[in-house]
Design a protein around this motif. Structure first.
Motif, PDB file in Angstrom:
ATOM      1  N   ALA A   1       0.825  -1.218   0.000  1.00 41.31           N
ATOM      2  CA  ALA A   1       0.000   0.000   0.000  1.00 41.31           C
ATOM      3  C   ALA A   1       0.856   1.265   0.000  1.00 41.31           C
ATOM      4  O   ALA A   1       0.466   2.292  -0.555  1.00 41.31           O
ATOM      5  CB  ALA A   1      -0.928  -0.005   1.205  1.00 41.31           C
TER       6      ALA A   1
ATOM      7  N   GLU B   1       3.452   1.758  -1.672  1.00 49.25           N
ATOM      8  CA  GLU B   1       3.965   2.026  -3.018  1.00 49.25           C
ATOM      9  C   GLU B   1       2.909   2.556  -3.980  1.00 49.25           C
ATOM     10  O   GLU B   1       3.230   2.896  -5.110  1.00 49.25           O
ATOM     11  CB  GLU B   1       4.561   0.737  -3.606  1.00 49.25           C
ATOM     12  CG  GLU B   1       5.833   0.284  -2.921  1.00 49.25           C
ATOM     13  CD  GLU B   1       6.940   1.323  -3.001  1.00 49.25           C
ATOM     14  OE1 GLU B   1       7.136   1.908  -4.065  1.00 49.25           O
ATOM     15  OE2 GLU B   1       7.603   1.538  -1.966  1.00 49.25           O
ATOM     16  N   ALA B   2       1.654   2.569  -3.546  1.00 48.69           N
ATOM     17  CA  ALA B   2       0.580   2.947  -4.476  1.00 48.69           C
ATOM     18  C   ALA B   2      -0.355   3.961  -3.824  1.00 48.69           C
ATOM     19  O   ALA B   2      -0.355   4.134  -2.604  1.00 48.69           O
ATOM     20  CB  ALA B   2      -0.204   1.713  -4.879  1.00 48.69           C
ATOM     21  N   LYS B   3      -1.133   4.598  -4.677  1.00 49.18           N
ATOM     22  CA  LYS B   3      -2.128   5.531  -4.155  1.00 49.18           C
ATOM     23  C   LYS B   3      -3.218   4.739  -3.423  1.00 49.18           C
ATOM     24  O   LYS B   3      -3.566   5.044  -2.288  1.00 49.18           O
ATOM     25  CB  LYS B   3      -2.724   6.314  -5.327  1.00 49.18           C
ATOM     26  CG  LYS B   3      -3.504   7.519  -4.935  1.00 49.18           C
ATOM     27  CD  LYS B   3      -3.930   8.259  -6.191  1.00 49.18           C
ATOM     28  CE  LYS B   3      -4.861   9.399  -5.851  1.00 49.18           C
ATOM     29  NZ  LYS B   3      -5.368  10.027  -7.068  1.00 49.18           N
ATOM     30  N   THR B   4      -3.740   3.728  -4.111  1.00 49.83           N
ATOM     31  CA  THR B   4      -4.664   2.772  -3.491  1.00 49.83           C
ATOM     32  C   THR B   4      -4.344   1.402  -4.069  1.00 49.83           C
ATOM     33  O   THR B   4      -3.735   1.299  -5.135  1.00 49.83           O
ATOM     34  CB  THR B   4      -6.143   3.080  -3.834  1.00 49.83           C
ATOM     35  OG1 THR B   4      -6.295   3.063  -5.243  1.00 49.83           O
ATOM     36  CG2 THR B   4      -6.605   4.411  -3.265  1.00 49.83           C
ATOM     37  N   VAL B   5      -4.763   0.369  -3.346  1.00 50.10           N
ATOM     38  CA  VAL B   5      -4.542  -0.973  -3.868  1.00 50.10           C
ATOM     39  C   VAL B   5      -5.822  -1.785  -3.676  1.00 50.10           C
ATOM     40  O   VAL B   5      -6.486  -1.680  -2.644  1.00 50.10           O
ATOM     41  CB  VAL B   5      -3.284  -1.617  -3.214  1.00 50.10           C
ATOM     42  CG1 VAL B   5      -3.392  -1.652  -1.713  1.00 50.10           C
ATOM     43  CG2 VAL B   5      -3.010  -2.990  -3.752  1.00 50.10           C
ATOM     44  N   ASP B   6      -6.183  -2.544  -4.698  1.00 43.79           N
ATOM     45  CA  ASP B   6      -7.419  -3.325  -4.646  1.00 43.79           C
ATOM     46  C   ASP B   6      -7.263  -4.570  -3.780  1.00 43.79           C
ATOM     47  O   ASP B   6      -6.176  -5.153  -3.705  1.00 43.79           O
ATOM     48  CB  ASP B   6      -7.825  -3.760  -6.063  1.00 43.79           C
ATOM     49  CG  ASP B   6      -8.470  -2.629  -6.829  1.00 43.79           C
ATOM     50  OD1 ASP B   6      -8.375  -1.466  -6.359  1.00 43.79           O
ATOM     51  OD2 ASP B   6      -9.066  -2.893  -7.886  1.00 43.79           O
TER      52      ASP B   6
ATOM     53  N   ARG C   1     -11.021  -0.910  -2.004  1.00 45.71           N
ATOM     54  CA  ARG C   1      -9.681  -0.325  -2.159  1.00 45.71           C
ATOM     55  C   ARG C   1      -9.091  -0.040  -0.783  1.00 45.71           C
ATOM     56  O   ARG C   1      -9.810   0.377   0.124  1.00 45.71           O
ATOM     57  CB  ARG C   1      -9.748   0.979  -2.952  1.00 45.71           C
ATOM     58  CG  ARG C   1     -10.086   0.786  -4.406  1.00 45.71           C
ATOM     59  CD  ARG C   1      -9.806   2.076  -5.182  1.00 45.71           C
ATOM     60  NE  ARG C   1     -10.179   1.909  -6.564  1.00 45.71           N
ATOM     61  CZ  ARG C   1     -11.398   2.186  -7.035  1.00 45.71           C
ATOM     62  NH1 ARG C   1     -12.310   2.664  -6.225  1.00 45.71           N
ATOM     63  NH2 ARG C   1     -11.672   2.004  -8.309  1.00 45.71           N
TER      64      ARG C   1
END
Lengths: 107, 240
Positions: A24, A26-31, A73
């Motif tokens: 999480a 590393e990303a804006k949001t993660v599914d 998300r």
């Protein structure tokens, strides 16, 4: 000097939850689906771990729909980022301490 | 294989750290679409000769200067409104296309990517190109015969510098060292072809067909970017 073990957060000091925060971060949001595939977990196991992290204020869970499909998300919070940084730092300290005290130990 | 068994609480610090680093790498790799921006930007660079270097001169000239050896007037596309319009419009379209593609792919993969910094890189690039065209225009009005034309060659290099800056931002966001090295190699090639004068000595083309020579330099850089795109596409495709 405090032993690094004393600084470990029981909520984060666990492979799955540490993995959720690491991804999480590393990303804006993660599914939910991406986490499930990457961490190789069942939906139930992942849900349990996500709830623990959410209760601790380390992630936010956004439930919504895309068309008719439900989509969950996950977003890391500033507290989650801090907890991840602290955990990584403590792990590195622990490893360094073991390496210094027992240089012949194989990892 | 998915597991319903709670994760082991006896993972060693080494195992936990290695797992966290592994997941971080996987998350980064899942967001990489390096081939697409390289392809789009390569096309933008390679297409410049078609628009800017074909047909009649498109402005960017200084005033007539009378000297003992005759009348002197220097023109460079790098100081023209056409140069500014081509690069700002094409790079804007490229950034919109790239950002849209990244958002679409991220949504399809289930990992939302951050694109805010690309917008800053794009705006920085436009400011750089605008400042360069303005500076060249000012310089053209005060140019004296025999003066070094390095400033104009640097100005022609500016759009490539803007593209390089954008790719460096992308490499930073994606923590992609290979892209950073590739960008560096691309800028070195572009600098060699556009700023350095030695290729013009090697190729007689520069004297006989100056427009074709100028076109070949941009085509080479564009082709280099597109080859890089193919290379990264193959690498990303072979990723587990």
């Amino acid at each position: 000097m405090t032993h690094p073990v004393n600084g470990l957060d029981e909520v984060v000091h666990q492979r799955v939850r540490l993995g959720v925060l690491a991804i999480a971060q590393e990303a804006k949001t993660v599914d939910f689906g991406f986490l499930q595939t990457t961490l190789e977990l069942t939906a139930g196991n992942l849900s349990h771990n996500l709830n623990v992290l959410e209760d601790a204020g380390l992630i936010r869970i956004h439930k919504g729909y895309e068309g008719k499909r439900p989509r969950t998300r996950i977003q890391i919070t500033p507290a989650g980022k801090q907890a991840l940084r602290t955990e990584i730092a403590h792990l590195k300290q622990l490893i360094a301490r073991v390496d210094t005290q027992h240089p012949d130990v194989q990892h | 294989m998915p597991t319903d068994i709670p994760a082991s609480e006896s993972d060693s610090p080494q195992q936990l750290l290695a797992a966290a680093q592994g997941y971080t790498r996987q998350a980064r790799a899942a967001q990489r679409q390096t081939w697409f921006p390289l392809l789009v930007l390569g096309l933008v660079v390679a297409a410049w000769p078609l628009f800017g270097l074909s047909g009649p001169p498109r402005g960017g000239c200084g005033p007539l200067v009378h000297t003992s050896s005759g009348v002197f007037r220097y023109c460079t596309l790098a100081g023209s409104g056409f140069f500014f319009r081509y690069w700002t419009i094409s790079l804007s379209l490229a950034y919109v296309l790239i950002t849209g593609y990244y958002l679409w792919r991220a949504r399809a993969r289930g990992i939302g990517t951050r694109v805010g910094r690309y917008a800053w890189a794009w705006m920085g690039g436009l400011v750089l190109i605008g400042a360069s065209v303005w500076a060249v225009d000012q310089h053209l009005n005060n140019l004296t015969p025999g003066e070094s034309l390095l400033a104009f060659r640097l100005a022609a290099f500016t759009p490539l510098l803007a593209i390089g800056a954008g790719l460096f931002v992308l490499a930073g966001v994606e923590r992609h060292p290979a892209l950073a090295w590739f960008t560096l190699a691309c800028l070195a090639l572009a600098g060699l072809l556009l700023v350095s004068t030695w290729p013009s000595y090697l190729l007689s083309l520069s004297d006989s067909r100056p427009q074709l020579f100028a076109a070949s330099r941009y085509l080479t850089v564009g082709l280099f970017l597109m080859l890089g795109s193919a290379g990264f596409a193959l690498t990303e495709r072979s990723r587990p």
